[in-house]
Each structure stands twice: as structure tokens, then as C-alpha cells.
Write an enzyme that holds these catalytic residues in place. Sequence first.
Site, PDB file in Angstrom:
ATOM      1  N   ASP A 150       0.850  -1.182   0.000  1.00 48.94           N
ATOM      2  CA  ASP A 150       0.000   0.000   0.000  1.00 48.94           C
ATOM      3  C   ASP A 150       0.891   1.240   0.000  1.00 48.94           C
ATOM      4  O   ASP A 150       2.019   1.203   0.505  1.00 48.94           O
ATOM      5  CB  ASP A 150      -0.937   0.032   1.212  1.00 48.94           C
ATOM      6  CG  ASP A 150      -2.157   0.912   0.958  1.00 48.94           C
ATOM      7  OD1 ASP A 150      -3.159   0.395   0.441  1.00 48.94           O
ATOM      8  OD2 ASP A 150      -2.088   2.123   1.250  1.00 48.94           O
ATOM      9  N   ASP A 186       4.473   1.953  -4.078  1.00 48.01           N
ATOM     10  CA  ASP A 186       3.530   2.207  -5.153  1.00 48.01           C
ATOM     11  C   ASP A 186       3.272   0.889  -5.878  1.00 48.01           C
ATOM     12  O   ASP A 186       4.194   0.292  -6.448  1.00 48.01           O
ATOM     13  CB  ASP A 186       4.133   3.246  -6.099  1.00 48.01           C
ATOM     14  CG  ASP A 186       3.198   3.637  -7.238  1.00 48.01           C
ATOM     15  OD1 ASP A 186       2.182   2.942  -7.459  1.00 48.01           O
ATOM     16  OD2 ASP A 186       3.494   4.632  -7.924  1.00 48.01           O
ATOM     17  N   ASP A 235      -7.446  -5.278  -5.844  1.00 49.28           N
ATOM     18  CA  ASP A 235      -8.707  -4.698  -5.374  1.00 49.28           C
ATOM     19  C   ASP A 235      -8.481  -3.190  -5.377  1.00 49.28           C
ATOM     20  O   ASP A 235      -8.116  -2.589  -4.377  1.00 49.28           O
ATOM     21  CB  ASP A 235      -9.032  -5.216  -3.976  1.00 49.28           C
ATOM     22  CG  ASP A 235     -10.388  -4.763  -3.484  1.00 49.28           C
ATOM     23  OD1 ASP A 235     -11.238  -4.389  -4.318  1.00 49.28           O
ATOM     24  OD2 ASP A 235     -10.602  -4.751  -2.261  1.00 49.28           O
ATOM     25  N   CYS A 287     -15.133  -1.320  -6.064  1.00 49.61           N
ATOM     26  CA  CYS A 287     -16.463  -1.091  -5.505  1.00 49.61           C
ATOM     27  C   CYS A 287     -17.098   0.106  -6.200  1.00 49.61           C
ATOM     28  O   CYS A 287     -17.827   0.896  -5.608  1.00 49.61           O
ATOM     29  CB  CYS A 287     -16.424  -0.906  -3.989  1.00 49.61           C
ATOM     30  SG  CYS A 287     -15.356   0.412  -3.414  1.00 49.61           S
TER      31      CYS A 287
END
Length: 400
Positions: A165, A193, A260, A322
Site C-alpha cells: 500500500d 507504489d 482490489d 467497488c
Amino acid sequence: MSSNDKDDQLDLIAIAKDNSASFDIKKLPDSFQKFLNDNSVDPQIYTIAKLPRYIRTNTHLPVDKRPSLEDLKSQFKTENVYPVDGLNNFFSVQLDDTTQRISDILAYKNHAIFGIDLSSAIAVEALELTKDDQVLDLCCAPGAKLCMIANILGRDGLGTATGVDLAGHRLATCRSLLKKYKVGEKVRLFEADGTTFQVPPPSRLGSRLINRDNNEPEKDMPTRKRQKIELVKPFWASRLLRFDNQTPDTSASYDKVLVDAECTHDGSIAHILKYEKWGWDAFEKNFMDPNRINTIAELQCNLMKQGWNMLRPGGIMIYSTCSLSIRQNEDNVAWFLNEFQDAKLEKIPNFNIKPAKIKQQECFPALQNEIEANCIRFDPISSNTSGFFVARFLKKSLFT
């Protein structure tokens, strides 16, 4: 609060007062209504009330320490707790008491369950993990996915999870969750990154070598000449992975990769409607920032590209968001299939949840049928879930 706070608090899922049934969609800013119209998203999704919450059993605990279905019903004081088909140890919870929080029940306090979105759980399940898989999660914060991955890898075998992350404070949340649930013995975290991350899978797990047929302790193996490299220090790593030498072996690629990706979060009712309280001016600034809207799909494509570079032939990569936008989902999948000839879409089960209709992408019309046959998208109207999209890619060998 930042746009990532919804994710940062996944482990402290609260059931807020339900005002969604009375929400007037005309309150949505004109710019956002245009965004929804351009992406064929029905704004009525933001009027859906009482979506279920989801939890997973912490399977690192002994069986006698895990709550049964009846235990959960008793602790939540409701019969509306249901196993989710196809997702082992995973439950939906529909709470009638709008002041009750999942974090209040005994199973949560005993670290026997943790909160995780359905979208995250389906993305992890679609990886079809085995106990020896080397797994890369390129957008790992806030950590619920890593907890589930660690649970599935289990304590046997040589499988490991590498989480990446960009933000240190979000990785600190990951680390806290891994320690809280005591599932981090095969996990390491890197502050990096994801579009340029190149650290290979671990070469060993404690004294056991990974990617060796005999798995003898390293001290018993012949001395090998190692190429000099500059080690990338993990943000955090378990004792078993802390001293990995990051061997630069071109054949050492990950078995499974999860992208994700960062997205506009427009599929989350809670994420959008919180601005009714904070003010739609803040929404315009945080959500509808033109630079963010215009560049986020490029970021997602770059994450997919690097994830693919780190995946071995025969491996699986999951791409999920999402968001319900076409640009961040169907368009990205079509671009990827056209860009990478060794990529093959594979079908994902719908877990007996009614999916929403796949949207029409215009970039590569010849790929539309393949996308419709294999990808899944869920939205509140069709599925009674938050909105999300999942695609699964198999990396073929171009030499077979």
C-alpha cells in the site's frame, strides 16, 4: 475524514441510523448525477435501505473457540444471521436494532470474527488459494482481505501473503489487524507504489526454502552464488519472513495476485450518503475532483499491468472495484484483454447472489460477449448488496 475512512474502519463496522429510505436522490449534486448517467448507474441505488453487514470467522482459532451460527444469532439477538453460499465461515447479518454494533458482541471482542465487505470476500475467494500459494495483494489496506487470505493459507504449507500500500498510516492499520487476530505469521507488508512494486515472493519461510521440491532447510542446501541487489525493507514482516534475501530469480513470481483497486467508491451507499451529513460541497471537492475522475482508471490499469508482470504463467489475477462505472470496470477489462494476449477471462461463481447486468463497453466490441459471460457485477437493486465488480484472469503460457 478522508475518502479512505470507510475502508480504514472495516474492522469496526457500526450500524448507523438508517436514513436511506427517506433519502431524496434529487439532493445528489448535478455533477454526480451526470457521472451516474454517463455510466448507466441507476441513482435509485442510494435509496435502498438496510443492506446486510458481513463477518468472517477467524479460522486461525481452534474450532472450539469459534462461534457457531447459533452463537452468532444469540449474541446479535436476531435470527437474521445466515451463512453465505460458497464462502466458508462467512455470514451476513441483518440487524433490526439500528444502535447495535458488530464490535459490541462477545465473538468480536474475543477476536473470533472480523468484519469484511462481501466484495472483498468474493475477490479473495475467487483466487482459489491453496496452502502453498505465494500471494500478492497490491492494494492491501486496511487489512481485512489479508486476514482472510492468511486464514485460508492456514498454518501448514509454504504459502505467504505480501501486502502493498502507498500510505504508511493505512499499512499501520493492516499491521494492527494482523496482530490483533494473530494471523500474520506468513505475511509481510511493503509501503510502496503498487504500479511499480517489483519485490519477488519470499525465498524462504523461516528455515524452509520456498519453490524447492524437497524444502530442506537452507543451511543444508549447496552454496549458491547470489546476485547483489539492494534489499527493499518491509514496512513490517513476521519473524518467519523478516530476513528474506529477496532473491532476484526471474522464475520467482507470485501464484496469485489481487488488485482490489482504488476506485471512486460510488457502489457504496454508505460512502456516498455520509456526505449528506458532511455537506455536498465536500463531496464535490473529494469525489468529483476532475483530476481524480480522469486519472483513476489509468491508475487502475497500471496496477493491473504491474500485477500481471508479477504473476507466474498459470497464475490467477483478480481485478475488483467497488465502483459501478463502466470506465473503471468493463472498459478496463476490455483494455486488459486487448493489451495482454496471454490473459484469459475465467468465470466467477455468483455465490447464489443475483448479479446485476454487465454494462456495454464501446472500446473493443468483439470482447463484450466474453466479458458478459465471465465477469460479475453486483448492485443494491439487483443483489441487495453494495455495488462492486470482479473479474478473474488466468495467465496463459504463450509457448504452449
